[in-house]
Each structure stands twice: as structure tokens, then as C-alpha cells.
Design an enzyme around this catalytic site. Sequence first.
Site, PDB file in Angstrom:
ATOM      1  N   THR A 142       4.770  -3.926   6.073  1.00  0.00           N
ATOM      2  CA  THR A 142       3.538  -3.679   6.838  1.00  0.00           C
ATOM      3  C   THR A 142       3.331  -4.698   7.953  1.00  0.00           C
ATOM      4  O   THR A 142       3.765  -5.855   7.825  1.00  0.00           O
ATOM      5  CB  THR A 142       2.329  -3.735   5.867  1.00  0.00           C
ATOM      6  OG1 THR A 142       1.115  -3.733   6.619  1.00  0.00           O
ATOM      7  CG2 THR A 142       2.342  -4.987   4.996  1.00  0.00           C
ATOM      8  N   ASP A 143       2.614  -4.279   8.993  1.00  0.00           N
ATOM      9  CA  ASP A 143       2.285  -5.223  10.078  1.00  0.00           C
ATOM     10  C   ASP A 143       1.303  -6.295   9.611  1.00  0.00           C
ATOM     11  O   ASP A 143       1.092  -7.286  10.306  1.00  0.00           O
ATOM     12  CB  ASP A 143       1.749  -4.479  11.308  1.00  0.00           C
ATOM     13  CG  ASP A 143       0.419  -3.758  11.089  1.00  0.00           C
ATOM     14  OD1 ASP A 143      -0.082  -3.724   9.946  1.00  0.00           O
ATOM     15  OD2 ASP A 143      -0.120  -3.219  12.077  1.00  0.00           O
ATOM     16  N   GLU A 144       0.697  -6.093   8.428  1.00  0.00           N
ATOM     17  CA  GLU A 144      -0.274  -7.087   7.948  1.00  0.00           C
ATOM     18  C   GLU A 144       0.393  -8.430   7.643  1.00  0.00           C
ATOM     19  O   GLU A 144      -0.286  -9.442   7.539  1.00  0.00           O
ATOM     20  CB  GLU A 144      -1.012  -6.568   6.707  1.00  0.00           C
ATOM     21  CG  GLU A 144      -1.733  -5.277   6.992  1.00  0.00           C
ATOM     22  CD  GLU A 144      -3.045  -5.104   6.258  1.00  0.00           C
ATOM     23  OE1 GLU A 144      -3.459  -6.027   5.541  1.00  0.00           O
ATOM     24  OE2 GLU A 144      -3.658  -4.045   6.435  1.00  0.00           O
ATOM     25  N   TYR A 166      -2.940  -8.613  -0.647  1.00  0.00           N
ATOM     26  CA  TYR A 166      -2.040  -7.489  -0.348  1.00  0.00           C
ATOM     27  C   TYR A 166      -0.925  -7.930   0.597  1.00  0.00           C
ATOM     28  O   TYR A 166       0.259  -7.730   0.303  1.00  0.00           O
ATOM     29  CB  TYR A 166      -2.834  -6.321   0.271  1.00  0.00           C
ATOM     30  CG  TYR A 166      -1.945  -5.289   0.928  1.00  0.00           C
ATOM     31  CD1 TYR A 166      -1.112  -4.470   0.172  1.00  0.00           C
ATOM     32  CD2 TYR A 166      -1.921  -5.137   2.318  1.00  0.00           C
ATOM     33  CE1 TYR A 166      -0.279  -3.528   0.780  1.00  0.00           C
ATOM     34  CE2 TYR A 166      -1.099  -4.194   2.930  1.00  0.00           C
ATOM     35  CZ  TYR A 166      -0.279  -3.398   2.154  1.00  0.00           C
ATOM     36  OH  TYR A 166       0.544  -2.471   2.759  1.00  0.00           O
ATOM     37  N   LYS A 170       3.128  -8.119  -0.108  1.00  0.00           N
ATOM     38  CA  LYS A 170       4.111  -7.352   0.667  1.00  0.00           C
ATOM     39  C   LYS A 170       5.127  -8.308   1.304  1.00  0.00           C
ATOM     40  O   LYS A 170       6.317  -8.008   1.363  1.00  0.00           O
ATOM     41  CB  LYS A 170       3.423  -6.517   1.751  1.00  0.00           C
ATOM     42  CG  LYS A 170       2.604  -5.353   1.235  1.00  0.00           C
ATOM     43  CD  LYS A 170       3.421  -4.299   0.503  1.00  0.00           C
ATOM     44  CE  LYS A 170       4.348  -3.521   1.382  1.00  0.00           C
ATOM     45  NZ  LYS A 170       5.079  -2.471   0.628  1.00  0.00           N
TER      46      LYS A 170
HETATM   47  P1  NAD Z   1      -0.366   4.907  -1.451  1.00  0.00           P
HETATM   48  O1  NAD Z   1      -1.258   3.938  -2.137  1.00  0.00           O
HETATM   49  O2  NAD Z   1      -0.924   6.180  -0.932  1.00  0.00           O
HETATM   50  O3  NAD Z   1       0.845   5.300  -2.419  1.00  0.00           O
HETATM   51  C1  NAD Z   1       1.508   4.365  -3.219  1.00  0.00           C
HETATM   52  C2  NAD Z   1       2.326   5.155  -4.248  1.00  0.00           C
HETATM   53  O4  NAD Z   1       3.055   4.210  -5.041  1.00  0.00           O
HETATM   54  C3  NAD Z   1       1.468   5.979  -5.216  1.00  0.00           C
HETATM   55  O5  NAD Z   1       2.032   7.257  -5.394  1.00  0.00           O
HETATM   56  C4  NAD Z   1       1.509   5.186  -6.506  1.00  0.00           C
HETATM   57  O6  NAD Z   1       1.375   5.991  -7.675  1.00  0.00           O
HETATM   58  C5  NAD Z   1       2.886   4.552  -6.413  1.00  0.00           C
HETATM   59  N1  NAD Z   1       3.000   3.324  -7.201  1.00  0.00           N
HETATM   60  C6  NAD Z   1       2.147   2.278  -7.215  1.00  0.00           C
HETATM   61  N2  NAD Z   1       2.590   1.340  -8.080  1.00  0.00           N
HETATM   62  C7  NAD Z   1       3.769   1.806  -8.582  1.00  0.00           C
HETATM   63  C8  NAD Z   1       4.706   1.283  -9.498  1.00  0.00           C
HETATM   64  N3  NAD Z   1       4.530   0.092 -10.091  1.00  0.00           N
HETATM   65  N4  NAD Z   1       5.800   2.012  -9.789  1.00  0.00           N
HETATM   66  C9  NAD Z   1       5.988   3.242  -9.224  1.00  0.00           C
HETATM   67  N5  NAD Z   1       5.125   3.786  -8.372  1.00  0.00           N
HETATM   68  C10 NAD Z   1       4.023   3.063  -8.035  1.00  0.00           C
HETATM   69  O7  NAD Z   1       0.339   4.069  -0.303  1.00  0.00           O
HETATM   70  P2  NAD Z   1       0.795   4.512   1.153  1.00  0.00           P
HETATM   71  O8  NAD Z   1      -0.326   4.345   2.085  1.00  0.00           O
HETATM   72  O9  NAD Z   1       1.502   5.793   1.072  1.00  0.00           O
HETATM   73  O10 NAD Z   1       1.849   3.344   1.469  1.00  0.00           O
HETATM   74  C11 NAD Z   1       3.213   3.493   1.101  1.00  0.00           C
HETATM   75  C12 NAD Z   1       3.966   2.225   1.470  1.00  0.00           C
HETATM   76  O11 NAD Z   1       3.852   1.986   2.858  1.00  0.00           O
HETATM   77  C13 NAD Z   1       3.446   0.981   0.772  1.00  0.00           C
HETATM   78  O12 NAD Z   1       4.548   0.167   0.468  1.00  0.00           O
HETATM   79  C14 NAD Z   1       2.573   0.309   1.827  1.00  0.00           C
HETATM   80  O13 NAD Z   1       2.519  -1.077   1.643  1.00  0.00           O
HETATM   81  C15 NAD Z   1       3.328   0.684   3.086  1.00  0.00           C
HETATM   82  N6  NAD Z   1       2.524   0.792   4.312  1.00  0.00           N
HETATM   83  C16 NAD Z   1       1.392   1.544   4.325  1.00  0.00           C
HETATM   84  C17 NAD Z   1       0.685   1.702   5.525  1.00  0.00           C
HETATM   85  C18 NAD Z   1      -0.564   2.546   5.599  1.00  0.00           C
HETATM   86  O14 NAD Z   1      -1.229   2.540   6.642  1.00  0.00           O
HETATM   87  N7  NAD Z   1      -0.935   3.290   4.576  1.00  0.00           N
HETATM   88  C19 NAD Z   1       1.147   1.073   6.679  1.00  0.00           C
HETATM   89  C20 NAD Z   1       2.317   0.297   6.616  1.00  0.00           C
HETATM   90  C21 NAD Z   1       2.999   0.168   5.430  1.00  0.00           C
HETATM   91  O1  DAU Z   2      -1.828  -2.312   8.899  1.00  0.00           O
HETATM   92  C1  DAU Z   2      -1.137  -1.585   7.927  1.00  0.00           C
HETATM   93  C2  DAU Z   2      -1.986  -1.488   6.677  1.00  0.00           C
HETATM   94  O2  DAU Z   2      -3.043  -0.582   6.987  1.00  0.00           O
HETATM   95  C3  DAU Z   2      -1.229  -1.020   5.459  1.00  0.00           C
HETATM   96  O3  DAU Z   2      -0.229  -1.958   5.151  1.00  0.00           O
HETATM   97  C4  DAU Z   2      -2.174  -0.815   4.276  1.00  0.00           C
HETATM   98  O4  DAU Z   2      -1.465  -0.250   3.193  1.00  0.00           O
HETATM   99  C5  DAU Z   2      -3.281   0.130   4.692  1.00  0.00           C
HETATM  100  O5  DAU Z   2      -4.222   0.228   3.651  1.00  0.00           O
HETATM  101  C6  DAU Z   2      -3.969  -0.347   5.965  1.00  0.00           C
HETATM  102  O6  DAU Z   2      -4.758  -1.535   5.715  1.00  0.00           O
HETATM  103  P1  DAU Z   2      -6.202  -1.753   6.367  1.00  0.00           P
HETATM  104  O7  DAU Z   2      -6.951  -2.741   5.582  1.00  0.00           O
HETATM  105  O8  DAU Z   2      -6.101  -1.981   7.838  1.00  0.00           O
HETATM  106  O9  DAU Z   2      -6.786  -0.260   6.157  1.00  0.00           O
HETATM  107  P2  DAU Z   2      -8.234   0.281   5.826  1.00  0.00           P
HETATM  108  O10 DAU Z   2      -8.185   1.751   6.055  1.00  0.00           O
HETATM  109  O11 DAU Z   2      -8.737  -0.205   4.507  1.00  0.00           O
HETATM  110  O12 DAU Z   2      -9.133  -0.369   6.948  1.00  0.00           O
HETATM  111  C7  DAU Z   2      -8.926  -0.115   8.320  1.00  0.00           C
HETATM  112  C8  DAU Z   2      -9.989  -0.871   9.100  1.00  0.00           C
HETATM  113  O13 DAU Z   2     -11.264  -0.270   8.850  1.00  0.00           O
HETATM  114  C9  DAU Z   2     -10.135  -2.317   8.699  1.00  0.00           C
HETATM  115  O14 DAU Z   2     -10.487  -3.075   9.847  1.00  0.00           O
HETATM  116  C10 DAU Z   2     -11.283  -2.304   7.711  1.00  0.00           C
HETATM  117  C11 DAU Z   2     -12.184  -1.197   8.247  1.00  0.00           C
HETATM  118  N1  DAU Z   2     -12.957  -0.427   7.247  1.00  0.00           N
HETATM  119  C12 DAU Z   2     -12.306   0.107   6.185  1.00  0.00           C
HETATM  120  C13 DAU Z   2     -12.962   0.864   5.236  1.00  0.00           C
HETATM  121  C14 DAU Z   2     -12.253   1.450   4.060  1.00  0.00           C
HETATM  122  C15 DAU Z   2     -14.316  -0.205   7.430  1.00  0.00           C
HETATM  123  O15 DAU Z   2     -14.907  -0.685   8.427  1.00  0.00           O
HETATM  124  N2  DAU Z   2     -14.975   0.552   6.503  1.00  0.00           N
HETATM  125  C16 DAU Z   2     -14.359   1.089   5.413  1.00  0.00           C
HETATM  126  O16 DAU Z   2     -15.050   1.761   4.601  1.00  0.00           O
END
Ligand code: NAD
Ligand code: DAU
Length: 353
Positions: A142-144, A166, A170
Site C-alpha cells: 500500500t501507499d500508506e 495498519y 503492511k
Molecule cells: P479486504 O479487507 O476487502 O479483503 C481482505 C480479504 O483477506 C478478505 O476476504 C479476508 O477474509 C481475507 N483475510 C483476512 N485475513 C486473512 C487471513 N489471515 N487468511 C486468509 N484470508 C484472510 O481488503 P482489500 O481492500 O480488498 O485489500 C486487499 C489487499 O490490498 C490488502 O493486502 C490491502 O492491504 C491491499 N491494498 C488495499 C487498498 C484499498 O484501497 N483497499 C489499497 C492498496 C492496497
Molecule cells: O491508501 C491505500 C489504503 O487506502 C489501503 O492500503 C487501505 O487498505 C484502505 O483501507 C485505504 O485506507 P484509508 O484509511 O485511506 O481509507 P478509508 O476509506 O478508511 O479513508 C479514506 C479517507 O476518508 C481517509 O482520509 C479517512 C476519511 N474517512 C474515512 C471514513 C471511513 C472519513 O472522513 N470518514 C469515514 O467515515
Amino acid sequence: MNAEKKQVLVTGGAGFIGSNFVRYLLEKYPTYGVVVLDKLTYAGNLENLADVREKYEPQERYRFVHGDIADAEVVAEAMQDCQFVLNFAAESHVDRSIEEPGQFIQTDVYGTYILLEQARKLKEAGEQGEGSPFERFVQISTDEVYGHVATGSSKEGDPLETRSPYSASKAGGELMAHAYYVTYGLPVIITRGSNNYGPYQYPEKLIPLHITNALEDEPLPVYGDGQQVRDWMHVLDHCSGIDTVMHQGQLGEIYNVGGGGDEYVNLEIVHTILKLAGKPESLIKYVVDRPGHDRRYSLSTEKLQALGWQPQYNLKDGLKQTVEWYTNNREWWEPLKSGEFKEYYRRQYIDRK
Ligand code: NAD
Ligand code: DAU
């Protein structure tokens, strides 16, 4: 297109990005088979893969294994015969990591180690002529890991400045993956994606929460002043970026996958959602900010673009399609906003201090 037969392990394939990726991969590569390994946590949902199961199970191109990536026995069974591993499985929500960091370390760091160990065994077996050669382990990060970026855009060589449990977990996972590349010659590549949105996203993250709350005439909680910036990317652009890295990326390298540079503060996203859903701005509710909230993320994607990748979506059109998807798929998200979700919502928003 690669006409060779390949077997791909997708961990976390029942989650948001994983399920989109499984569908994308099976459609694009007719000779590929996929094994999904997923623990089905609150964020995992077999409904995300219902169409995939129906279409590809009869062709023996899709298999689901219910289990934990931290369980070596289950991992060994799921990974057998695979040439590729894509590790999407993670605890993925920053707010939950602030509540309870332990499970993030367990899955995102320890679970990644268990997968790397099994991949190492497969690689060594392949080198001794037992089974086909192990080709690639792609760690989805992740970019985080770059932390708050005041100006400019993060490049892959920039220092890691993790600030939430988190992002620290990661970073731990990807550092371990890199260590396996250097120490054991495991063919590892790492991707760092920005914030995704699109279909099948569990309704606790900003965009799906706000769309579904708007559709239900519930308040839209905005953290702090709502002026935080995220580098939004449609999930299918993330999938095509990972596909590019999986097939053309250089081993041992890291690739940013981001949204293409349009910058929007959170409040602009919230206003756009309300407009698209036809709901009033009076639904916006400012709440106490997230502790340690990173103010801005921004990715340079030059390195990935040099491999020929380009994002296809702009945020305006992508958000419109996403609001339409949630409007037309209430039967998918309505059941999710009950039980565990309601408990989480109460802790996170109603009792928020
Ligand atoms: P998500 O939370 O929707 O899905 C995660 C999945 O992993 C779920 O199906 C969950 O059941 C499974 N899981 C969790 N713990 C597990 C374990 N111990 N063993 C097997 N399965 C397990 O997440 P997402 O948003 O689809 O993100 C997927 C990946 O991409 C993650 O690694 C996350 O860090 C990364 N990522 C997410 C974002 C984003 O914006 N959502 C951005 C960049 C990177
Ligand atoms: O940047 C990549 C990451 O983006 C991924 O690695 C993570 O898995 C994914 O969850 C996401 O993280 P964020 O914390 O950026 O996502 P979130 O949707 O929780 O929040 C996005 C922005 O919105 C952040 O600045 C917090 C704000 N927010 C979020 C929620 C849920 C609000 O203002 N209100 C809210 O209710």
C-alpha cells in the site's frame, strides 16, 4: 497473451480487490486456473465470487480453500501446483488497526511469512525437478507505507514512514518479502497501491460507506476538517496494474500503482457522492478526526507506466459508475450492514470521542 497453463494462488480472493482480480485474471487468461485461499473474516464474502464460481468451477479453473494464511498446513495444500502467488490477504482497515493492532501483525506480517516459507519450499522443489518451477510471489502492499506526503509524489525508493498499526504491519510484510528475495532468491515483486474504490467494497471504507449511508438517508461522517487527500484509483486499474507487474515486472522490484494524479480532498468526494445519489448536503456530519491521520498520499507511477500500464478510469466517471453499482446492488450490501457491522459502527461513530 500468454497461452501457457498456469495455476495462481490468490489469497484474500473473497475480499474487495482480490475478488475483482480473480474475475479479471480468469477472463483475461483462458489457460489460467485460480485457487482462492481466504479466511472469510468480516471483510471476506463468498457472494463476491458467486459468478466466478458458477462460471469457472465446472471448467475446473477455480477452487476455493477456506483457511488462514498463518496456518502452514492449509497454505501447503492450497499452494501445491501453483506457479504464482498473489498475496492480497490482509487486515486492511486503518480504523480497525487503531482499535486492535494484534490481528494486523498476525495476518499482515506473520501470515505473509508463512506464505513466503511455503513458496520457498516450492521453489526449491522445482529446482530439484520435483514439480514445475515456481515463478513469482507478488506481495500486494500500500501507499500508506510512505506516510504523509506534504508535497510531490512518492517514488519507490522513498523512505518508509509508517504511522498507523495498519501501515506498519503492511511494511513488515513487504520487508519480509524483500528479505526472501535477497536471502533465498525467491522471485518476489511488491506493489504499492493507492486508495481503491469500485464494486464489492465492504461498506466501512469512505466511498462505499458514504454511498450506502446516502442511499439510506443516514449521516455521512467526515473526519476532522475533511481536507485530507487520497490518490483514488478504480479497482480495475489496480487489477490491470498488478497484472502488468505479475507478468512484466522485474524480480526484487517495487512498483507503485496509483490513480493518475487528479487530487481531490475528501470533502469533494463526499459532495460528489451526495450529488450523484440526489441527496442533500445536510447529511454531512463532521466527527472527531482519526488519530495520526495521514493528511495526504500521492504516488508517482512512472515506473509502472514504463511497462506500458495506464489507468483507464477518471474519478468522475468511476464514482458515477460506483454509485450506480451500489444503487443497483442493494441485495449485496444491505445484509452486510447488520450484526458485526452495526457493533463496529456504534463503536466507531456513535461512541466516537
Ligand atoms: P479486504 O479487507 O476487502 O479483503 C481482505 C480479504 O483477506 C478478505 O476476504 C479476508 O477474509 C481475507 N483475510 C483476512 N485475513 C486473512 C487471513 N489471515 N487468511 C486468509 N484470508 C484472510 O481488503 P482489500 O481492500 O480488498 O485489500 C486487499 C489487499 O490490498 C490488502 O493486502 C490491502 O492491504 C491491499 N491494498 C488495499 C487498498 C484499498 O484501497 N483497499 C489499497 C492498496 C492496497
Ligand atoms: O491508501 C491505500 C489504503 O487506502 C489501503 O492500503 C487501505 O487498505 C484502505 O483501507 C485505504 O485506507 P484509508 O484509511 O485511506 O481509507 P478509508 O476509506 O478508511 O479513508 C479514506 C479517507 O476518508 C481517509 O482520509 C479517512 C476519511 N474517512 C474515512 C471514513 C471511513 C472519513 O472522513 N470518514 C469515514 O467515515
